[in-house]
Enzyme design. Structure first.
Site, PDB file in Angstrom:
ATOM      1  N   HIS A 197      -3.955  72.222 -84.418  1.00 34.82           N
ATOM      2  CA  HIS A 197      -2.771  72.391 -83.570  1.00 34.82           C
ATOM      3  C   HIS A 197      -2.106  73.732 -83.872  1.00 34.82           C
ATOM      4  CE1 HIS A 197      -2.473  68.375 -81.739  1.00 34.82           C
ATOM      5  NE2 HIS A 197      -3.222  68.062 -82.775  1.00 34.82           N
TER       6      HIS A 197
ATOM      7  N   CYS B  62      -6.971  70.358 -79.532  1.00 35.98           N
ATOM      8  CA  CYS B  62      -7.240  69.020 -80.062  1.00 35.98           C
ATOM      9  C   CYS B  62      -8.127  68.227 -79.112  1.00 35.98           C
ATOM     10  CB  CYS B  62      -5.926  68.308 -80.382  1.00 35.98           C
ATOM     11  SG  CYS B  62      -6.173  66.858 -81.415  1.00 35.98           S
TER      12      CYS B  62
ATOM     13  N   ASP C 161       9.798  50.879 -98.648  1.00 42.45           N
ATOM     14  CA  ASP C 161      10.942  51.013 -99.563  1.00 42.45           C
ATOM     15  C   ASP C 161      10.862  49.916-100.633  1.00 42.45           C
ATOM     16  OD1 ASP C 161      12.220  53.092 -97.992  1.00 42.45           O
ATOM     17  OD2 ASP C 161      12.790  51.534 -96.569  1.00 42.45           O
TER      18      ASP C 161
ATOM     19  N   ASP D   2      17.452  62.741 -95.036  1.00 46.28           N
ATOM     20  CA  ASP D   2      18.055  61.449 -94.700  1.00 46.28           C
ATOM     21  C   ASP D   2      19.314  61.770 -93.903  1.00 46.28           C
ATOM     22  OD1 ASP D   2      16.081  60.358 -96.223  1.00 46.28           O
ATOM     23  OD2 ASP D   2      17.360  59.686 -97.862  1.00 46.28           O
TER      24      ASP D   2
HETATM   25  O1  1PR Z   1      14.034  50.411 -91.462  1.00 47.85           O
HETATM   26  O2  1PR Z   1      12.748  51.393 -89.608  1.00 47.85           O
HETATM   27  O3  1PR Z   1      15.229  51.484 -89.596  1.00 47.85           O
HETATM   28  O4  1PR Z   1      13.903  52.859 -91.152  1.00 47.85           O
HETATM   29  C1  1PR Z   1      14.937  53.293 -91.981  1.00 47.85           C
HETATM   30  C2  1PR Z   1      14.404  54.455 -92.771  1.00 47.85           C
HETATM   31  O5  1PR Z   1      15.496  55.005 -93.486  1.00 47.85           O
HETATM   32  C3  1PR Z   1      13.351  54.077 -93.775  1.00 47.85           C
HETATM   33  O6  1PR Z   1      12.340  55.056 -93.769  1.00 47.85           O
HETATM   34  C4  1PR Z   1      14.078  54.101 -95.118  1.00 47.85           C
HETATM   35  O7  1PR Z   1      13.229  54.598 -96.138  1.00 47.85           O
HETATM   36  C5  1PR Z   1      15.203  55.073 -94.858  1.00 47.85           C
HETATM   37  N1  1PR Z   1      16.424  54.728 -95.591  1.00 47.85           N
HETATM   38  C6  1PR Z   1      17.242  53.694 -95.326  1.00 47.85           C
HETATM   39  N2  1PR Z   1      18.288  53.727 -96.177  1.00 47.85           N
HETATM   40  C7  1PR Z   1      18.119  54.781 -96.971  1.00 47.85           C
HETATM   41  C8  1PR Z   1      19.020  55.216 -98.047  1.00 47.85           C
HETATM   42  O8  1PR Z   1      18.730  56.152 -98.799  1.00 47.85           O
HETATM   43  N3  1PR Z   1      20.140  54.530 -98.184  1.00 47.85           N
HETATM   44  N4  1PR Z   1      16.437  56.516 -97.172  1.00 47.85           N
HETATM   45  C9  1PR Z   1      16.949  55.425 -96.617  1.00 47.85           C
HETATM   46  C10 1PR Z   1      15.301  56.538 -97.784  1.00 47.85           C
HETATM   47  C11 1PR Z   1      14.175  57.733 -99.247  1.00 47.85           C
HETATM   48  C12 1PR Z   1      13.398  58.947 -99.180  1.00 47.85           C
HETATM   49  C13 1PR Z   1      14.066  60.020 -99.973  1.00 47.85           C
HETATM   50  C14 1PR Z   1      13.131  60.120-101.143  1.00 47.85           C
HETATM   51  C15 1PR Z   1      13.177  61.407-101.856  1.00 47.85           C
HETATM   52  N5  1PR Z   1      15.195  57.751 -98.313  1.00 47.85           N
HETATM   53  O9  1PR Z   1      13.022  59.335 -97.949  1.00 47.85           O
HETATM   54  O10 1PR Z   1      14.235  61.100 -99.186  1.00 47.85           O
HETATM   55  O11 1PR Z   1      13.389  59.041-102.007  1.00 47.85           O
HETATM   56  O12 1PR Z   1      14.380  61.570-102.490  1.00 47.85           O
HETATM   57  P1  1PR Z   1      14.496  62.426-103.829  1.00 47.85           P
HETATM   58  O13 1PR Z   1      13.475  63.512-103.739  1.00 47.85           O
HETATM   59  O14 1PR Z   1      15.875  62.985-103.783  1.00 47.85           O
HETATM   60  O15 1PR Z   1      14.257  61.508-104.966  1.00 47.85           O
HETATM   61  P2  1PR Z   1      14.021  51.455 -90.419  1.00 47.85           P
END
Ligand code: 1PR
Length: 604
Positions: free
Chosen positions: A235, A130, A459, A278
Site C-alpha cells: 500500500h 493490492c 484487556d 487513548d
Molecule cells: O470495549 O470495544 O468499547 O473498546 C474499548 C477500547 O478502549 C479497548 O480497546 C480498551 O482496551 C480501551 N480502553 C478502555 N478503557 C481504557 C482505559 O485505559 N481506561 N484503554 C482503555 C486501554 C490500553 C492500551 C494502552 C497501553 C499502553 N488502553 O491501549 O495504550 O496499555 O500504555 P502504556 O504504554 O502507557 O503502558 P470496546
C-alpha cells in the site's frame, strides 16, 4: 458481452476511438494497434488534465486513504462512474479492496472488467494497488477458484499458515527490485507496508512482468511493471514517505523518483512500533488524549480530572513524522457512548487520515446498538462508518469477549465409532466442535472488510494460582511469583475498559477470535498499563505462541530495552506504547535505533 453504452461523460478535448475487446492477449499493446474482428466499437473522449487522476472505486470498501494520498501530492481525482470513464482516463489508479470474487462480480456486471482489459491492452498508464494487482492474474483461490482479468498468467494463492507462518502478512517488508521500473525509483532498500492473506507467485510464465519480489514464507510478487502498466501488492498510500514517493512516480510522469538512500537496507518483515492514543472527553467536554495507570485515567490529585496529554490529531501527526509504523486511536468510553453519535471522534479520524500516511486503527464501541429513538445500528454499520472516516483497521474489545464466550459455549460433541471391529474393536474418537453462527460482529465485519481489517483488543488482568489444575483456563508458570508465592497465573479477560471481569482467559479468547475472523490481536495487560516496567512477557509469549495471526504487545513500555526484550522473548509482531511517547520520555526514533542495534529489523 454487451458493449458498454456510449460515453456520456463530458471529457476534455482530444477524442480517441477505442474498442472493447472480446478476447485478450497477454501483453499490453500500443494504442495505435487495432483489435481484430469480434471487437465491439466504443467511442470515448480521453481526458487531458495532467493534474487529475482517474480513480476506480467500485464501492467495496475504504479507498479514502488512497484519495487522501493523491490529494496530499497535489493531484485532483476524477471518479470512474462507467466503463467509458476507464477508457477515457489519462492515468488510472485501481485500489482493489474487499475479496477477489466479489470484486470480479462487480467488475463483470458493470462492464468494467472489459474496459479495464482494453485500457491495459492499450498500454495506458495504470496503477493497481493490492487487490488491484491480484485481479490482473488468471485466477485466485480466495473463495474460489475465481477467474480474474487474465492479463498476467498465474494463480493467486493464500499464504500457508500450516507451518506456523503468521497470516495475514501485515507490516513493513522489504522489496527485492528485479527490474528497472521508474515506479520504484527511490524505493530500493526501504520498507513498504503490506496487509494481505493472498499473494501471486512468480513463475516462468509471468517472469517478464515482475518488477519486485518480497519474501514472506515464500517469494511472492510485490510489484509488476510492463510498459505503462504498474501494480503493487503493498500500500503506497500507507507506506509513509517511501510510499508517497512511489505514488508520485506514477502520478507525475516526469517525477525524478529521487529518495534519500535508506540508512540501513531493508531485508525482511520489520517488527512494528505503534503509538497508541487513548481518547475520551474530559470534564469540559473536550476530546483529549489521556493515559491511565492500570486503566485509571483520572489524576491522583484532589481534582481527579481526566489526564490531558494533548490533542488527538496533533499527536497522531507528530508520531507519524517521528516514525511510528502505525497509529491507534482507542475511544476508551466507547462502551458507554454510541460511536456514531460521537461526531468529534469521527472528525478526528477524518483529519488524521489526511495527514498520517501509515495505517490507522480505531477502536471503542463497535457493537450492535439501539439509539434513544429506537433506531438499530449493527456493529457492521458502526465499523463501516469508522472505515469511511479514514480507519484502515477497526479494533473490537468488549464485544469480542461476548462473541468468544458465545462461540465456546456452542461446543458440539461428536463421537466416531469403529466400523471395523476386528481391527479396532473398541475404537471411539470424540471430537468437540464449536459452531460459528456468522452473526457476531467479528464474523460480519471480517467477511465484508477482510480479516486483516479486524483487530481484537484484549484487556486481561493477571490472576495468580498455585497450580494449573486450580482453574479451567490456560495458565503460565510466571517469571515472578505472586504475592503469596504462587507460581502460576491465568489472564482473566475484562470488558468495559477493565470494569467487569469475564469467565474467559486471554489464551482461550485469542484462539476463539482467531477462529471467528480476527486478523490481529492487540494484547494489553491491565496490571502493566502505565507502569513503565516492561511488557508482560509471560502473557505475550503465551498468546503469540497460541495463534497464527499477528500479536501486538501492549502495556508497560518504559524504556527502549523493553521493546528489544519483547521481540527477543516472544513471537510478537509489533509493540505498542502510549505513556512514554505522550510524556516525551522516549522518542520513537530512539526505540527504532535501539532495535537496530539489537539486531531487530525495523523500518527506520
Ligand atoms: O470495549 O470495544 O468499547 O473498546 C474499548 C477500547 O478502549 C479497548 O480497546 C480498551 O482496551 C480501551 N480502553 C478502555 N478503557 C481504557 C482505559 O485505559 N481506561 N484503554 C482503555 C486501554 C490500553 C492500551 C494502552 C497501553 C499502553 N488502553 O491501549 O495504550 O496499555 O500504555 P502504556 O504504554 O502507557 O503502558 P470496546
Amino acid at each position: 458481452m454487451q458493449p458498454p453504452p456510449q460515453s456520456q461523460g463530458a471529457m476534455a478535448t482530444g477524442a480517441a476511438t477505442l474498442t472493447v475487446p472480446c478476447s485478450m492477449g497477454r501483453r499490453p499493446k500500443r494504442s495505435s494497434q487495432r483489435r481484430g474482428s469480434g471487437s465491439a466499437s466504443l467511442s470515448v473522449r480521453a481526458s487531458s488534465d495532467a493534474n487529475t487522476v482517474t480513480l476506480l472505486d467500485y464501492g467495496a470498501g475504504n479507498v479514502r486513504s488512497v484519495r487522501n494520498a493523491i490529494r496530499h501530492l497535489g493531484f485532483g481525482i476524477r471518479d470512474v462512474r462507467s466503463p467509458e470513464d476507464i477508457l477515457a482516463a489519462d492515468r488510472l489508479v485501481f485500489p482493489g479492496v474487499g475479496a477477489f470474487g466479489s470484486a470480479m462480480d462487480v467488475l463483470n456486471s458493470t462492464g468494467m472488467a472489459d474496459a479495464l482489459r482494453e485500457y491495459i491492452q492499450r498500454d495506458r498508464p495504470f496503477l493497481g494497488i493490492c487487490l488491484g494487482l491480484q485481479l490482473l492474474f488468471d485466477s485466485s483461490e480466495e473463495n474460489g477458484p475465481v477467474s480474474g482479468l487474465g492479463v498476467i498468467p498465474g494463480v493467486v494463492r493464500r499464504f500457508d499458515s500450516s507451518k506456523g507462518l503468521i497470516v495475514p502478512h501485515i507490516g513493513w517488508n522489504a522489496l527485492e527490485i528485479t527490474k528497472d521500473a521508474q515506479l520504484l525509483q527511490g524505493a530500493d532498500g526501504h520498507h513498504v507496508y503490506f496487509v494481505h492473506s493472498y499473494h501471486a507467485l512468480p513463475s516462468d510464465a509471468n517472469r517478464d512482468w515482475i518488477s519486485s519480489i518480497c519474501n514472506y514464507g515464500d517469494s511472492f510478487i510485490s510489484s509488476i511493471s510492463m510498459g505503462n502498466i504498474q501494480a503493487v501488492q503493498f500500500h503506497p498510500e500507507k507506506s509513509g514517505d517511501t510510499g508517497l514517493s512511489i505514488l508520485k512516480n506514477f502520478l507525475s510522469a516526469n517525477s525524478s523518483g529521487v529518495k534519500a538512500p535508506a540508512r540501513r537496507k531493508a531485508s525482511k518483515l520489520a517488527k512494528r512500533v505503534i503509538a497508541c492514543l487513548d481518547v475520551r472527553s474530559n470534564d469540559n467536554g473536550d476530546l483529549v488524549v489521556t493515559k491511565g495507570d492500570q486503566y485509571d485515567v483520572r489524576d491522583h490529585t484532589s481534582s481527579k480530572e481526566v489526564r490531558n496529554l494533548g490533542k488527538p490529531v496533533d499527536l497522531a501527526s507528530e508520531y507519524y513524522i517521528d516514525g511510528a509504523d502505525e497509529v491507534s486511536f482507542l475511544n476508551i468510553t466507547g462502551f458507554r457512548d454510541f460511536p456514531l453519535g460521537d461526531l468529534p471522534m469521527l472528525e478526528v479520524l477524518h483529519c488524521a487520515s489526511e495527514k498520517v500516511f501509515v495505517p490507522l486503527t480505531v477502536g471503542g464501541g463497535i457493537r450492535d446498538f439501539t439509539d434513544a429513538n429506537g433506531r438499530y445500528y449493527s456493529s457492521l454499520e458502526v465499523a463501516s462508518e469508522y472505515f469511511r472516516s479514514g480507519a484502515d483497521k477497526i479494533s473490537i474489545g468488549s464485544d469480542a469477549v461476548y462473541a468468544a464466550e458465545a462461540f465456546l459455549q456452542t461446543g458440539v460433541c461428536i463421537l466416531f465409532f469403529s466400523l471395523n471391529v476386528q481391527l479396532f474393536p473398541h475404537y471411539i474418537v470424540i471430537s468437540v466442535y464449536q459452531v460459528k453462527t456468522g452473526k457476531s460482529s467479528l464474523e460480519q465485519i471480517s467477511r465484508v472488510y477482510g480479516n486483516q481489517a479486524v483487530v481484537v483488543s484484549i484487556d486481561p488482568r493477571r490472576v495468580y494460582v498455585n497450580s494449573p489444575e486450580d482453574v479451567p483456563f490456560k495458565t503460565v508458570k510466571v517469571s515472578s511469583k505472586g504475592p503469596s508465592g504462587e507460581e502460576y497465573a491465568w489472564y482473566q479477560c475484562t470488558v468495559s475498559g477493565g470494569r467487569d471481569s469475564r469467565p474467559i482467559g486471554a489464551y482461550e479468547l485469542a484462539k476463539a477470535v482467531e477462529e471467528l475472523g480476527a486478523g490481529e490481536i492487540l494484547l494489553n495487560c491491565i496490571d502493566c498499563d502505565g507502569q513503565g516496567c516492561g511488557f508482560d512477557i509471560d502473557l505475550v509469549k503465551m498468546v503469540s505462541d497460541a495463534v497464527t495471526i499477528p500479536v501486538i504487545a501492549s502495556s508497560g513500555a518504559g524504556a527502549v530495552e523493553h521493546f528489544s526484550e519483547v521481540f527477543a522473548k516472544t513471537n510478537a509482531s509489533a509493540a505498542l506504547a502510549a505513556g512514554i511517547f505522550h510524556r516525551k520520555e522516549v522518542p520513537i526514533l530512539a526505540v527504532k535505533e535501539h532495535l537496530v542495534d539489537a539486531g531487530v529489523e525495523v523500518r527506520v
